[in-house]
Design an enzyme around this catalytic site. Structure first.
Site, PDB file in Angstrom:
ATOM      1  N   SER A  31      39.432  33.934  43.656  1.00  0.00           N
ATOM      2  CA  SER A  31      38.264  34.707  43.227  1.00  0.00           C
ATOM      3  C   SER A  31      37.653  34.220  41.917  1.00  0.00           C
ATOM      4  O   SER A  31      36.517  34.561  41.604  1.00  0.00           O
ATOM      5  CB  SER A  31      38.626  36.187  43.093  1.00  0.00           C
ATOM      6  OG  SER A  31      39.504  36.398  42.002  1.00  0.00           O
TER       7      SER A  31
ATOM      8  N   LYS B 189      39.546  38.935  36.076  1.00  0.00           N
ATOM      9  CA  LYS B 189      38.122  38.714  36.326  1.00  0.00           C
ATOM     10  C   LYS B 189      37.436  38.428  34.991  1.00  0.00           C
ATOM     11  O   LYS B 189      38.055  38.436  33.939  1.00  0.00           O
ATOM     12  CB  LYS B 189      37.474  39.957  36.959  1.00  0.00           C
ATOM     13  CG  LYS B 189      38.125  40.468  38.230  1.00  0.00           C
ATOM     14  CD  LYS B 189      37.876  39.573  39.420  1.00  0.00           C
ATOM     15  CE  LYS B 189      38.525  40.158  40.679  1.00  0.00           C
ATOM     16  NZ  LYS B 189      38.425  39.248  41.838  1.00  0.00           N
TER      17      LYS B 189
END
Length: 261
Positions: A41, A101
Site C-alpha cells: 500500500s 500510511k
C-alpha cells in the site's frame, strides 16, 4: 568451591539476560518499535519486506503494545505534532492492528480526490510526471502477495508497471504516488473535513491502499485520533524481497539504511 562458583556464574548470567530483556522491553515500549512492511500500500516509498524502526518519541507519545481490539496510547510526554507528509505507524482505531500510511490531512483540513488527484483546502495539489514504477510480477513477502499492474494481464516473471507521479504537498514535502486503474472507487470522493485531534492518512500506492478515504463504519480506516499514533518511520534498516528472511539472495542492499521520504 568449584560447584559454588559455577552456580554463582550461572545465576549471574541469568540475571544479566533478565535485565537485558527488561531494558530492551522498556526501550521498545518507550522509544522505538520494529515494523515489517506486510503489503504494497505504500509503494514505491516502502516495499513489501522492508524492515524499519518506528520513532515513538517523534510526536511525544509512549505506547504499550496490547492484544486488545482497542489499545489507546498511554499519553503524550513531549515532541511535535505530525507534519503533512510524515510516514506514520498507528494503531487502527477499530481493528487493533498496526497500519503504516502517510499523513495527508491535518486537523481542520478539507480534502477531496477528483479523478485521482488531491484537492486540499480548495486548492489542487501539484503533480510532476515520473517514469512508471516497474517490478517483477511475482509473489511477494511472507504472504506471497501478487502485485497489481496497470499493464495486466502480465505473466509471472514479466514486468509489472504502475503509473507514477510526484505529489508536491503545500508544505513542500514531495513523494511519489502510484496509479493502477483510472476511475477506481476512491479516485473521486466527497469532501472530507478532518476533525480536531484527528488525522487523515493515505497510502502512496493510491489504488491499492485501505486508508482514510474509506470510513470506519464501512470497515475502512476513517479519521485517526491522535492518541492512536505510534510513531514516525524515519529510516529503512533492512529489506528482503523473499518469502523468508533467511533467503539472503533476496536481500535488497540498496535499501539498507535508506531514509523514508
Amino acid at each position: 568451591m568449584a560447584k559454588a562458583e559455577k552456580k554463582e556464574g550461572i545465576w549471574e548470567t541469568v540475571k544479566t539476560v533478565f535485565w537485558a530483556l527488561v531494558i530492551a522491553g522498556i526501550f521498545r515500549t518507550l522509544f522505538f518499535q520494529p515494523f515489517w512492511i506486510p503489503s504494497g500500500s505504500m509503494k514505491d516509498t516502502l516495499l513489501i519486506g522492508d524492515f524499519l524502526f518506528v520513532n515513538k518519541m517523534a510526536y511525544g507519545y509512549a505506547s504499550v503494545s496490547c492484544p486488545f481490539s482497542v489499545c489507546p496510547i498511554s499519553g503524550r510526554i513531549l515532541g511535535s505534532d505530525p507534519e503533512r507528509g510524515d510516514v506514520v505507524v498507528f494503531r487502527h482505531p477499530t481493528r487493533g492492528v498496526d497500519f503504516i500510511k502517510r499523513v495527508i490531512g491535518l486537523p481542520g483540513d478539507r480534502l477531496q480526490m477528483v479523478e485521482g488527484k488531491l484537492i486540499l483546502n480548495g486548492e489542487p495539489v501539484k503533480y510532476e510526471a515520473r517514469p512508471d514504477f516497474v517490478e517483477v510480477k511475482a509473489p511477494q513477502g511472507s504472504q506471497q502477495l501478487m502485485p497489481r499492474c496497470v499493464n495486466d494481464p502480465v505473466p509471472q516473471g514479466d514486468d509489472c508497471a504502475k503509473g507514477r507521479m510526484t505529489e508536491i504537498l503545500p508544505n513542500g514535502v514531495s513523494h511519489d504516488v502510484l496509479n493502477i486503474t483510472d476511475g477506481w472507487m476512491a479516485d473521486n470522493t466527497p469532501v472530507f473535513t478532518v476533525p480536531e485531534g484527528h488525522y487523515f492518512f493515505m497510502g502512496d500506492n493510491r489504488d491499492n491502499s485501505e486508508d482514510s478515504r474509506f470510513p470506519a463504519v464501512t470497515g475502512g480506516l476513517g479519521f485517526v485520533p491522535a492518541e492512536y499514533l505510534i510513531g514516525r518511520a524515519d529510516r529503512i534498516m533492512f529489506s528482503s524481497a523473499g518469502k523468508s528472511l533467511l533467503y539472503f539472495w533476496t536481500w535488497r542492499p540498496d535499501r539498507f539504511f535508506k531514509a523514508v521520504d
